[in-house]
Design a protein around this motif. Structure first.
Motif, PDB file in Angstrom:
ATOM      1  N   ILE A  52      54.597  -2.399 -28.365  1.00 28.75           N
ATOM      2  CA  ILE A  52      53.831  -1.736 -29.417  1.00 28.75           C
ATOM      3  C   ILE A  52      54.408  -0.372 -29.800  1.00 28.75           C
ATOM      4  CG2 ILE A  52      51.576  -0.758 -29.996  1.00 28.75           C
ATOM      5  CD1 ILE A  52      50.361  -2.874 -28.097  1.00 28.75           C
ATOM      6  N   ILE A  53      54.757   0.422 -28.819  1.00 30.62           N
ATOM      7  CA  ILE A  53      55.102   1.827 -29.066  1.00 30.62           C
ATOM      8  C   ILE A  53      56.482   1.960 -29.702  1.00 30.62           C
ATOM      9  CG2 ILE A  53      56.131   2.349 -26.821  1.00 30.62           C
ATOM     10  CD1 ILE A  53      53.578   4.682 -28.099  1.00 30.62           C
ATOM     11  N   ARG A  54      56.611   2.881 -30.613  1.00 29.08           N
ATOM     12  CA  ARG A  54      57.904   3.095 -31.257  1.00 29.08           C
ATOM     13  C   ARG A  54      58.735   4.126 -30.504  1.00 29.08           C
ATOM     14  NH1 ARG A  54      57.527   7.924 -33.866  1.00 29.08           N
ATOM     15  NH2 ARG A  54      55.471   8.460 -34.649  1.00 29.08           N
ATOM     16  N   LYS A  55      58.085   4.963 -29.693  1.00 24.53           N
ATOM     17  CA  LYS A  55      58.779   5.985 -28.915  1.00 24.53           C
ATOM     18  C   LYS A  55      59.206   5.337 -27.596  1.00 24.53           C
ATOM     19  CE  LYS A  55      55.411   9.369 -30.496  1.00 24.53           C
ATOM     20  NZ  LYS A  55      54.345  10.257 -30.058  1.00 24.53           N
ATOM     21  N   HIS A  56      60.410   4.833 -27.546  1.00 18.76           N
ATOM     22  CA  HIS A  56      60.831   4.065 -26.379  1.00 18.76           C
ATOM     23  C   HIS A  56      60.961   4.899 -25.115  1.00 18.76           C
ATOM     24  CE1 HIS A  56      61.155   0.423 -28.655  1.00 18.76           C
ATOM     25  NE2 HIS A  56      61.841   1.082 -29.585  1.00 18.76           N
ATOM     26  N   ASP A  57      61.053   6.212 -25.261  1.00 19.73           N
ATOM     27  CA  ASP A  57      61.106   7.074 -24.077  1.00 19.73           C
ATOM     28  C   ASP A  57      59.741   7.692 -23.788  1.00 19.73           C
ATOM     29  OD1 ASP A  57      61.017   8.722 -26.288  1.00 19.73           O
ATOM     30  OD2 ASP A  57      62.394  10.201 -25.448  1.00 19.73           O
ATOM     31  N   PHE A  58      58.710   7.229 -24.476  1.00 24.18           N
ATOM     32  CA  PHE A  58      57.371   7.805 -24.337  1.00 24.18           C
ATOM     33  C   PHE A  58      56.829   7.618 -22.928  1.00 24.18           C
ATOM     34  CE2 PHE A  58      52.698   7.111 -24.922  1.00 24.18           C
ATOM     35  CZ  PHE A  58      52.380   8.430 -25.092  1.00 24.18           C
ATOM     36  N   ILE A  59      56.808   6.387 -22.451  1.00 25.02           N
ATOM     37  CA  ILE A  59      56.348   6.104 -21.088  1.00 25.02           C
ATOM     38  C   ILE A  59      57.408   5.260 -20.397  1.00 25.02           C
ATOM     39  CG2 ILE A  59      54.613   4.928 -19.675  1.00 25.02           C
ATOM     40  CD1 ILE A  59      52.556   5.687 -21.770  1.00 25.02           C
ATOM     41  N   ASN A  60      57.940   5.806 -19.329  1.00 26.41           N
ATOM     42  CA  ASN A  60      58.971   5.123 -18.566  1.00 26.41           C
ATOM     43  C   ASN A  60      58.384   4.307 -17.429  1.00 26.41           C
ATOM     44  OD1 ASN A  60      61.756   4.644 -17.907  1.00 26.41           O
ATOM     45  ND2 ASN A  60      61.454   5.967 -16.131  1.00 26.41           N
ATOM     46  N   ASP A  61      57.262   4.778 -16.887  1.00 29.92           N
ATOM     47  CA  ASP A  61      56.633   4.092 -15.769  1.00 29.92           C
ATOM     48  C   ASP A  61      55.158   4.474 -15.715  1.00 29.92           C
ATOM     49  OD1 ASP A  61      56.373   2.432 -13.575  1.00 29.92           O
ATOM     50  OD2 ASP A  61      57.690   3.602 -12.279  1.00 29.92           O
ATOM     51  N   ILE A  62      54.418   3.719 -14.974  1.00 30.99           N
ATOM     52  CA  ILE A  62      52.998   4.001 -14.769  1.00 30.99           C
ATOM     53  C   ILE A  62      52.740   3.876 -13.274  1.00 30.99           C
ATOM     54  CG2 ILE A  62      52.414   1.611 -15.302  1.00 30.99           C
ATOM     55  CD1 ILE A  62      49.706   2.598 -16.321  1.00 30.99           C
ATOM     56  N   ILE A  63      51.993   4.820 -12.759  1.00 35.20           N
ATOM     57  CA  ILE A  63      51.660   4.803 -11.335  1.00 35.20           C
ATOM     58  C   ILE A  63      50.158   4.567 -11.219  1.00 35.20           C
ATOM     59  CG2 ILE A  63      51.610   6.147  -9.204  1.00 35.20           C
ATOM     60  CD1 ILE A  63      54.040   7.711 -10.402  1.00 35.20           C
ATOM     61  N   ILE A  64      49.802   3.541 -10.474  1.00 34.06           N
ATOM     62  CA  ILE A  64      48.393   3.221 -10.226  1.00 34.06           C
ATOM     63  C   ILE A  64      48.187   3.287  -8.723  1.00 34.06           C
ATOM     64  CG2 ILE A  64      46.555   1.527 -10.558  1.00 34.06           C
ATOM     65  CD1 ILE A  64      48.382   0.230 -12.731  1.00 34.06           C
ATOM     66  N   ASP A  65      47.355   4.215  -8.278  1.00 36.37           N
ATOM     67  CA  ASP A  65      47.144   4.344  -6.838  1.00 36.37           C
ATOM     68  C   ASP A  65      46.066   3.367  -6.352  1.00 36.37           C
ATOM     69  OD1 ASP A  65      44.603   5.527  -7.252  1.00 36.37           O
ATOM     70  OD2 ASP A  65      45.361   7.555  -6.996  1.00 36.37           O
ATOM     71  N   SER A  66      45.793   3.386  -5.073  1.00 37.11           N
ATOM     72  CA  SER A  66      44.857   2.426  -4.475  1.00 37.11           C
ATOM     73  C   SER A  66      43.416   2.627  -4.950  1.00 37.11           C
ATOM     74  CB  SER A  66      44.917   2.497  -2.953  1.00 37.11           C
ATOM     75  OG  SER A  66      44.584   3.799  -2.510  1.00 37.11           O
TER      76      SER A  66
END
Length: 192
Positions: A52-66
């Protein structure tokens, strides 16, 4: 008699020890399943947002903790919190997370989305119409305005549309009236 009492206590202690081992094993199993689902959610989210996003460097990763707290990581390694996102970015984030959750559930879930393009620029609108709507689910219900899904977008979505209804507010009855067709009367799509 003393030996029998000792033997009973020993059996009781062995059962307690066995139950503790089973509980520890179940806790470990639950953590492994949770960690696996969190990883599936992470990768599904990254796939969805990159669609969806056009900014390909917008989010590189997502961290979800326990505890299911989420941090967004930029390509430069810095973290972005959801509160720092623009309204349009928050909408893209929410759509991506919903798509990821639906994918991880493994169940065919319908998507119902109200005014999906309202806060988005034209590039993101194009990406959502081209990539998201046709692939989000087996059933997608879109409540849009005539300026969101205009004739251009309507024609792009036409191969995926089964039914189209126009909801019009009736102030006399304080209710909405549904008629088949879209905002313009000469277009009606019914693909069975």
């Amino acid at each position: 008699l003393q030996f029998e009492k000792f033997e009973q206590q020993n059996k009781h202690q062995r059962k307690i020890n066995l139950l503790k081992q089973i509980r520890a094993m179940l806790n470990e199993y639950t953590e492994n399943i949770r960690d696996g689902k969190i990883e599936m959610l992470r990768t599904s989210f990254l796939d969805a947002i990159s669609m969806i996003i056009r900014k390909h460097d917008f989010i590189n990763d997502i961290i979800i903790d326990s505890d299911y707290n989420i941090q967004l990581q930029r390509e430069d390694g810095h973290y972005i919190y959801k509160s720092m996102l623009s309204n349009g970015e928050k909408q893209i984030y929410a759509i991506s997370m919903l798509l990821a959750l639906a994918h991880v559930s493994g169940k065919p879930l319908p998507f119902i989305i109200d005014t999906p393009l309202a806060r988005l620029d034209s590039d993101h609108r194009d990406n959502i119409v081209k990539n998201f709507f046709p692939n989000a689910s087996h059933q997608v219900l879109i409540f849009s305005t005539d300026t969101e899904i205009d004739k251009l977008y309507f024609n792009k979505l036409a191969p995926y549309i089964t039914r189209v209804y126009h909801l019009e507010w009736n102030s006399d009855d304080a209710s909405s009236i549904a008629t088949e067709g879209y905002f313009w009367n000469n277009t009606e799509v019914v693909n069975d």
